[in-house]
Design a protein around this motif. Structure first.
Motif, PDB file in Angstrom:
ATOM      1  N   SER A 124      -2.429  20.078 -38.080  1.00 33.96           N
ATOM      2  CA  SER A 124      -2.167  19.787 -36.535  1.00 33.96           C
ATOM      3  C   SER A 124      -3.190  18.840 -36.078  1.00 33.96           C
ATOM      4  O   SER A 124      -4.469  19.731 -35.970  1.00 33.96           O
ATOM      5  N   TYR A 125      -3.626  17.745 -34.908  1.00 38.40           N
ATOM      6  CA  TYR A 125      -4.273  17.773 -34.529  1.00 38.40           C
ATOM      7  C   TYR A 125      -4.713  17.482 -33.469  1.00 38.40           C
ATOM      8  O   TYR A 125      -5.203  16.895 -32.369  1.00 38.40           O
ATOM      9  N   ASP A 126      -3.823  17.960 -32.292  1.00 39.87           N
ATOM     10  CA  ASP A 126      -3.623  18.325 -31.458  1.00 39.87           C
ATOM     11  C   ASP A 126      -4.595  18.793 -29.880  1.00 39.87           C
ATOM     12  O   ASP A 126      -5.295  19.758 -30.810  1.00 39.87           O
ATOM     13  N   GLY A 127      -4.811  18.030 -28.938  1.00 37.84           N
ATOM     14  CA  GLY A 127      -6.040  17.741 -28.416  1.00 37.84           C
ATOM     15  C   GLY A 127      -7.646  17.335 -29.484  1.00 37.84           C
ATOM     16  O   GLY A 127      -8.163  17.502 -27.809  1.00 37.84           O
ATOM     17  N   SER A 128      -7.401  16.707 -30.139  1.00 38.71           N
ATOM     18  CA  SER A 128      -8.578  15.625 -30.393  1.00 38.71           C
ATOM     19  C   SER A 128      -8.877  15.196 -29.446  1.00 38.71           C
ATOM     20  O   SER A 128      -8.046  14.178 -28.741  1.00 38.71           O
ATOM     21  N   PHE A 129     -10.084  14.779 -29.127  1.00 38.01           N
ATOM     22  CA  PHE A 129      -9.921  13.519 -27.673  1.00 38.01           C
ATOM     23  C   PHE A 129     -12.205  12.987 -28.077  1.00 38.01           C
ATOM     24  O   PHE A 129     -12.509  13.559 -28.650  1.00 38.01           O
ATOM     25  N   ASP A 130     -12.112  11.483 -27.459  1.00 42.35           N
ATOM     26  CA  ASP A 130     -13.065  11.471 -27.358  1.00 42.35           C
ATOM     27  C   ASP A 130     -13.309  11.018 -25.682  1.00 42.35           C
ATOM     28  O   ASP A 130     -12.979   9.893 -24.887  1.00 42.35           O
ATOM     29  N   HIS A 131     -14.031  11.444 -24.789  1.00 43.71           N
ATOM     30  CA  HIS A 131     -14.526  10.897 -23.609  1.00 43.71           C
ATOM     31  C   HIS A 131     -16.125  10.092 -23.475  1.00 43.71           C
ATOM     32  O   HIS A 131     -17.187  10.952 -24.005  1.00 43.71           O
ATOM     33  N   VAL A 132     -15.685   9.601 -22.791  1.00 39.03           N
ATOM     34  CA  VAL A 132     -17.236   8.065 -22.856  1.00 39.03           C
ATOM     35  C   VAL A 132     -17.568   8.607 -21.056  1.00 39.03           C
ATOM     36  O   VAL A 132     -16.801   8.031 -20.315  1.00 39.03           O
ATOM     37  N   PHE A 133     -18.184   8.675 -20.569  1.00 40.59           N
ATOM     38  CA  PHE A 133     -19.587   8.356 -19.237  1.00 40.59           C
ATOM     39  C   PHE A 133     -20.230   7.205 -19.370  1.00 40.59           C
ATOM     40  O   PHE A 133     -20.939   7.709 -20.054  1.00 40.59           O
ATOM     41  N   SER A 134     -19.986   6.197 -19.001  1.00 39.23           N
ATOM     42  CA  SER A 134     -21.192   5.578 -19.326  1.00 39.23           C
ATOM     43  C   SER A 134     -21.693   4.736 -17.751  1.00 39.23           C
ATOM     44  O   SER A 134     -20.934   4.325 -16.245  1.00 39.23           O
ATOM     45  N   VAL A 135     -23.331   4.409 -17.493  1.00 38.63           N
ATOM     46  CA  VAL A 135     -24.136   3.718 -16.343  1.00 38.63           C
ATOM     47  C   VAL A 135     -24.702   2.959 -16.726  1.00 38.63           C
ATOM     48  O   VAL A 135     -25.530   3.230 -18.062  1.00 38.63           O
ATOM     49  N   GLY A 136     -24.497   1.497 -16.673  1.00 39.03           N
ATOM     50  CA  GLY A 136     -26.317   0.564 -17.077  1.00 39.03           C
ATOM     51  C   GLY A 136     -25.886   0.001 -15.419  1.00 39.03           C
ATOM     52  O   GLY A 136     -25.888  -0.480 -14.727  1.00 39.03           O
ATOM     53  N   ASN A 137     -27.123  -1.699 -16.360  1.00 38.99           N
ATOM     54  CA  ASN A 137     -28.163  -2.018 -14.872  1.00 38.99           C
ATOM     55  C   ASN A 137     -28.236  -3.256 -15.478  1.00 38.99           C
ATOM     56  O   ASN A 137     -28.685  -2.852 -16.921  1.00 38.99           O
ATOM     57  N   ASP A 138     -27.777  -4.355 -15.405  1.00 41.49           N
ATOM     58  CA  ASP A 138     -28.695  -5.674 -15.686  1.00 41.49           C
ATOM     59  C   ASP A 138     -29.539  -6.503 -14.651  1.00 41.49           C
ATOM     60  O   ASP A 138     -29.046  -6.918 -13.679  1.00 41.49           O
ATOM     61  N   LEU A 139     -30.665  -6.684 -14.454  1.00 43.08           N
ATOM     62  CA  LEU A 139     -31.306  -6.731 -13.893  1.00 43.08           C
ATOM     63  C   LEU A 139     -32.475  -7.955 -13.858  1.00 43.08           C
ATOM     64  O   LEU A 139     -33.080  -8.197 -14.934  1.00 43.08           O
ATOM     65  N   GLY A 140     -32.237  -9.003 -13.012  1.00 50.17           N
ATOM     66  CA  GLY A 140     -33.420 -10.084 -13.408  1.00 50.17           C
ATOM     67  C   GLY A 140     -34.659 -10.244 -12.481  1.00 50.17           C
ATOM     68  O   GLY A 140     -34.616 -10.603 -11.798  1.00 50.17           O
ATOM     69  N   LEU A 141     -35.868 -10.062 -14.162  1.00 50.04           N
ATOM     70  CA  LEU A 141     -36.628 -10.131 -13.976  1.00 50.04           C
ATOM     71  C   LEU A 141     -37.259 -11.187 -13.054  1.00 50.04           C
ATOM     72  O   LEU A 141     -38.043 -11.480 -12.186  1.00 50.04           O
ATOM     73  N   THR A 142     -37.002 -12.217 -13.817  1.00 47.82           N
ATOM     74  CA  THR A 142     -37.435 -13.837 -12.589  1.00 47.82           C
ATOM     75  C   THR A 142     -35.707 -14.313 -12.978  1.00 47.82           C
ATOM     76  O   THR A 142     -34.732 -13.547 -13.642  1.00 47.82           O
ATOM     77  N   ASP A 143     -36.201 -15.726 -13.167  1.00 50.66           N
ATOM     78  CA  ASP A 143     -35.074 -16.927 -13.086  1.00 50.66           C
ATOM     79  C   ASP A 143     -34.289 -16.577 -14.899  1.00 50.66           C
ATOM     80  O   ASP A 143     -33.195 -17.286 -15.040  1.00 50.66           O
ATOM     81  N   ARG A 144     -35.430 -16.262 -15.926  1.00 47.85           N
ATOM     82  CA  ARG A 144     -34.965 -16.496 -16.855  1.00 47.85           C
ATOM     83  C   ARG A 144     -35.458 -15.425 -17.550  1.00 47.85           C
ATOM     84  O   ARG A 144     -34.304 -15.416 -18.494  1.00 47.85           O
ATOM     85  N   LEU A 145     -35.333 -13.691 -17.398  1.00 45.41           N
ATOM     86  CA  LEU A 145     -35.872 -12.663 -17.695  1.00 45.41           C
ATOM     87  C   LEU A 145     -34.836 -11.919 -17.731  1.00 45.41           C
ATOM     88  O   LEU A 145     -35.231 -11.829 -16.249  1.00 45.41           O
ATOM     89  N   TYR A 146     -34.092 -11.259 -18.297  1.00 40.98           N
ATOM     90  CA  TYR A 146     -33.132  -9.859 -17.628  1.00 40.98           C
ATOM     91  C   TYR A 146     -33.330  -9.035 -18.450  1.00 40.98           C
ATOM     92  O   TYR A 146     -33.562  -8.609 -19.477  1.00 40.98           O
ATOM     93  N   LEU A 147     -33.118  -7.936 -18.026  1.00 47.99           N
ATOM     94  CA  LEU A 147     -33.971  -7.218 -18.520  1.00 47.99           C
ATOM     95  C   LEU A 147     -32.059  -6.110 -18.334  1.00 47.99           C
ATOM     96  O   LEU A 147     -31.381  -5.518 -17.378  1.00 47.99           O
ATOM     97  N   ALA A 148     -31.186  -5.364 -19.430  1.00 45.18           N
ATOM     98  CA  ALA A 148     -29.960  -4.483 -19.419  1.00 45.18           C
ATOM     99  C   ALA A 148     -30.776  -3.328 -19.714  1.00 45.18           C
ATOM    100  O   ALA A 148     -31.358  -3.262 -21.488  1.00 45.18           O
TER     101      ALA A 148
END
Length: 709
Positions: A391-415
């Motif tokens: 039996s494999y009951d109760g096996s899981f993967d929980h993922v919590f994520s936080v992200g940001n995409d920042l436009g440093l200039t009109d051409r350069l972006y930081l993720a």
């Protein structure tokens, strides 16, 4: 305006809109004069064309600082569309090959699950339908991985699948279903061809007020190229959407499929060259097969848009996928009972951060076995002799994520981003007819948190061309069943732990003039890579015994290149197009005590695909294609290799500009070449010709007719 639309306007369309304003301004000044003779600035309205779902998805993928691609099903259906081998062709970094012609194909991205044989659950890559998880703690069952009802497919390689909570080395593949908006009307499609292949599909879609619907049913069968590889399947796909108001909408998805197939048999090289359509003695005598009695995947996704255009998307999936392995066989029939529940919650918003454009995301996803287990019986008609129950009951993967995409200039972006994953594997061997000599308890539990950060940059050297680079960490948990599988071994030999990889990637992607393509180079340093090996081959009286274990440090590095070129365009709209895809797979041990820096078995080191196609403005098309692969290591000792091969093909057809008729003829393996499509890896073949090679299909001709009304 949707976020994906904003992404497009931020770059190429921004230049177009600016040019339009400059062009129209003088006319506005000249045309608007007040009654007293004063000249006033007139009103100029500039409206961007509404993006299609495919265009919006492509724009969103372009915002990822790394290797991504999109496959439209319309392009795939210019030829045979039998399995994901057809859908994922021409995708750099992706290896997708069928053995036996059923849905249990071998799929690997950047070497993920490279040495698993076809017929097993997919591992090392997360699969989703419409952004909702199919993959669970047990990996990915394959019967729902067919091509039915698709609008397009997203491929996000490696950590570039951050948005979908995918932390695996292979990244994610997201299949997007048609809706009543993208596929209105009725459709009948009939296909057939070599090896007894037949497929019939009926679909309908439409819009009723604030609701839309799409329903597709299909039925298929194939006698098989190799002996004893008969397969049949039938299923239904539905997608229902409702828009409550401009801020709230929801969709409900259903996929149901039944499948039966006999398993392909591995051959020696001598057997392959003599008659590649034969099978081995063990497969012939045991008639190993797999029965999917009825797999159900039902999901719901609700989107709420706030006043500031921030969005909250909530999803839930129930997945029931029972199966019987070797039901007709006299060798260890296995009864699997799987039921998963999957949740997801994603919040996204656009802001100005320190005067810079910013997109922030917060996500949570969970995939859990609510019921999972296997019973293994001694081969008998009554199945009354139980050998093992897990039996494999109760096996899981929980993922919590936080992200940001920042436009440093009109051409350069930081993720930037970080994910926290809670991995739990609960394995209980409640019965075994063999004594437990492993020294480990019959009930094993693994519960641990892992972190996976990511940082990336993209710089636009032109409106539609970007340089990118990223550094990331990926986590691949072992599947629940691989810890203690369905075999009759007494117990697991050693607890498995997740594999972890640090990856550096950089490259270029975009379109300019007649060119549209991408180039990515990456290198991953992997600890505890999960590797699979065939310990004992199948015999006429016993099933094959496979084992998964954590390896010493390994390296995965490679090149992923894709390029589409419009070689010529006539005044009447005719075009000549050339698309190419090249993948370098360099996967090896870092310095193993036994195997030193040996190559890992399972995948060719070099793969090249190309197609030259002439498209007539009237709707006719014709082209030739080629697939070439280098030799493939079969054993970890690197003493035996599957030979290299080159396959030629052609496809032609008619795609009615009025969208009423489509007809195609797809010719595969024109020279009837004997070749190896997958291998069953072994430790050390000692240079001997080993029965570990799965043959690909010989020459085949396939045709299909579609009528839309």
């Amino acid at each position: 305006m949707h976020l994906a639309t904003t992404a497009v306007l931020r770059h190429s369309s921004l230049f177009a809109v600016s040019s339009a304003l400059l062009t129209l301004a003088p006319f506005a000044l000249a045309d608007d004069v007040s009654p007293n003779g004063d000249r006033r600035l007139g009103t100029v309205t500039v409206q961007a064309a509404k993006l299609t779902d495919v265009q919006a998805a492509k724009a969103k993928l372009d915002e990822v600082a790394g290797g991504t691609s999109l496959v439209t099903q319309a392009e795939v259906e210019k030829g045979r569309s039998a399995t994901l081998e057809d859908t994922l062709a021409y995708q750099p970094g992706v290896y997708a090959q069928a053995a036996g012609g059923n849905d249990a194909i071998k799929i690997s991205i950047r070497g993920s699950g490279a040495n698993t044989s076809p017929g097993y659950f997919r591992e090392g890559t997360k699969f989703l339908f419409d952004g909702l998880a199919l993959t669970g703690a047990g990996g990915t069952p394959y019967e729902l991985l067919d091509t039915q009802g698709l609008n397009y497919t997203e491929v996000l390689r490696g950590a570039n699948a951050f948005e979908y909570g995918a932390l695996s080395l292979g990244g994610a593949i997201n299949f997007v279903t048609n809706t009543g908006l993208t596929a209105p009307g009725n459709r009948i499609k009939v296909e057939g061809g070599s090896f007894g292949w037949q497929k019939e599909t009926l679909s309908t879609g439409g819009v009723v007020g604030d609701a839309d619907y799409y329903v597709s049913i299909d039925n298929s069968k194939r006698d098989g190229y190799q002996d004893f590889t008969y397969t049949k399947a039938k299923g239904i796909v539905t997608n229902f959407g409702y828009r409550f108001n401009p801020k709230l909408e929801t969709r409900v998805y259903l996929r149901y499929r039944e499948e039966y197939h006999e398993n392909s048999g591995a051959l020696t090289l001598a057997q392959l060259k003599k008659n590649s359509s034969q099978t081995n003695v063990a497969t012939r005598d045991t008639r190993a097969d797999s029965t999917k009695r009825g797999s159900t995947w039902v999901g719901s996704k609700t989107t709420y848009t706030f006043d500031d255009d921030a969005t909250l998307v909530a999803g839930v999936v129930y997945h029931d996928y029972p199966q019987i392995l070797s039901k007709k066989s006299t060798v260890n029939p296995n009864y699997w009972d799987w039921r998963d529940i999957n949740y997801s919650l994603n919040y996204s918003r656009n802001d100005d951060l320190f005067g810079l454009s910013s997109t922030s995301t917060v996500g949570w996803s969970s995939t859990e076995h609510v019921r999972a287990g296997v019973r293994t019986y001694k081969g008998s008609k009554d199945l009354d002799i139980l050998q093992k129950q897990v039996s494999y009951d109760g096996s899981f993967d929980h993922v919590f994520s936080v992200g940001n995409d920042l436009g440093l200039t009109d051409r350069l972006y930081l993720a930037t981003g970080v994910s926290a994953i809670n991995i739990k594997r609960d394995v209980d061997v409640s019965f075994s007819d063999r004594a437990n000599t492993s020294g480990l308890p019959n009930h094993y539990r693994y519960d641990e948190w892992k972190l996976a950060p990511r940082i990336g940059l993209r710089y636009y050297i032109a409106p539609d061309v970007q340089l990118f680079g990223n550094v990331s960490r990926s986590i691949d948990p072992p599947s629940s069943w691989s810890i203690s599988g369905s075999g009759v071994t007494s117990n697991y030999a050693k607890p498995l732990v997740p594999q972890a990889a640090n990856t550096v990637e950089f490259g270029i992607k975009g379109k300019s003039g007649i060119f549209d393509g991408s180039l990515a180079l990456y290198k991953s340093w992997i600890k505890n890579e999960l590797l699979t090996v065939e310990v004992l081959p199948a015999t006429s009286t016993s099933a094959a015994v496979n084992s998964t274990s954590n390896a010493t440090p390994t390296i995965h590095q490679g090149i992923e290149a894709g390029l589409s070129t419009r070689l010529w365009e006539g005044a009447n709209g005719d075009t000549l197009n050339w698309r190419q895809a090249y993948t370098l797979n360099d996967f090896h041990y870092e310095n193993d005590p036994r195997f030193k820096k040996n190559e890992l078995p399972g995948l060719p080191k070099h793969i090249y695909q190309a197609e030259l196609q002439y498209q007539f403005a009237s709707g006719f098309y014709a082209g030739v294609n080629v697939r070439s692969a280098s030799s493939t290591a079969v054993d970890y000792a690197n003493t035996f290799y599957a030979p290299s091969y080159t396959l030629w093909g052609a496809r032609l057809g008619f795609d009615d500009p009025g969208k009423t008729w489509q007809v195609y003829l797809d010719l595969k393996n024109l020279t009837d070449k004997d070749y190896v499509t997958a291998i069953a890896p072994s430790y050390d073949a000692q240079g001997k010709d080993t029965a570990a090679l799965y043959p690909g299909d010989g020459f085949g001709a396939f045709t299909g007719v579609t009528y839309n009304f």
